[in-house]
Design a protein around this motif. Sequence first.
Motif, PDB file in Angstrom:
ATOM      1  N   ASN A  62      34.887  37.034  43.993  1.00  0.00           N
ATOM      2  CA  ASN A  62      35.215  38.577  44.451  1.00  0.00           C
ATOM      3  C   ASN A  62      35.580  39.175  43.106  1.00  0.00           C
ATOM      4  O   ASN A  62      36.269  38.650  42.022  1.00  0.00           O
ATOM      5  CB  ASN A  62      36.605  38.286  45.211  1.00  0.00           C
ATOM      6  N   VAL A 101      38.039  41.487  40.848  1.00  0.00           N
ATOM      7  CA  VAL A 101      39.506  41.492  40.516  1.00  0.00           C
ATOM      8  C   VAL A 101      39.700  42.979  40.095  1.00  0.00           C
ATOM      9  O   VAL A 101      40.769  43.627  40.357  1.00  0.00           O
ATOM     10  CB  VAL A 101      39.937  40.306  39.721  1.00  0.00           C
ATOM     11  N   ASP A 120      41.566  44.153  43.449  1.00  0.00           N
ATOM     12  CA  ASP A 120      42.455  43.115  44.126  1.00  0.00           C
ATOM     13  C   ASP A 120      44.003  43.525  44.029  1.00  0.00           C
ATOM     14  O   ASP A 120      44.392  43.368  42.805  1.00  0.00           O
ATOM     15  CB  ASP A 120      42.471  41.748  43.437  1.00  0.00           C
ATOM     16  N   SER A 157      46.440  42.218  44.814  1.00  0.00           N
ATOM     17  CA  SER A 157      47.512  41.022  44.417  1.00  0.00           C
ATOM     18  C   SER A 157      47.743  41.018  43.019  1.00  0.00           C
ATOM     19  O   SER A 157      48.723  40.545  42.577  1.00  0.00           O
ATOM     20  CB  SER A 157      47.270  39.896  44.986  1.00  0.00           C
TER      21      SER A 157
END
Length: 116
Positions: A46, A48, A61, A63
């Motif tokens: 994925n 980021v 992302d 997070s």
Amino acid sequence: QVHLVESGGGLVQPGGSLRLSCAASGSIFSINVMGWYRQAPGKQRNLVAYITSAGRANYVDSSVMGRFTISRDNAKNTVYLQMNNLRPEDTAAYYCNSMPWRGDYWGQGTKVTVSS
């Protein structure tokens, strides 16, 4: 043709930091957008974060927001990912590529393991 080589990964304790580098054998100036991707064990790869040639960064992302910083040095043909306050869930192989990615740009990646 561009050849990308990632480095800087390793084993780090939770809360620690690492700085990943992505060195291009050719000129990344021609690549408008560069991204960092990661693939955790058993999961898909994925995106980021990515950065434009002008240095505008975007963190896909959520997070990693506030913990990771993507940057690039076009003169050195290098893209960086500064990772702070690392968590066990950041454990993955990290890759750089254009955004969107190109199959012929994938390198070997660099492994990051966050564990106590």
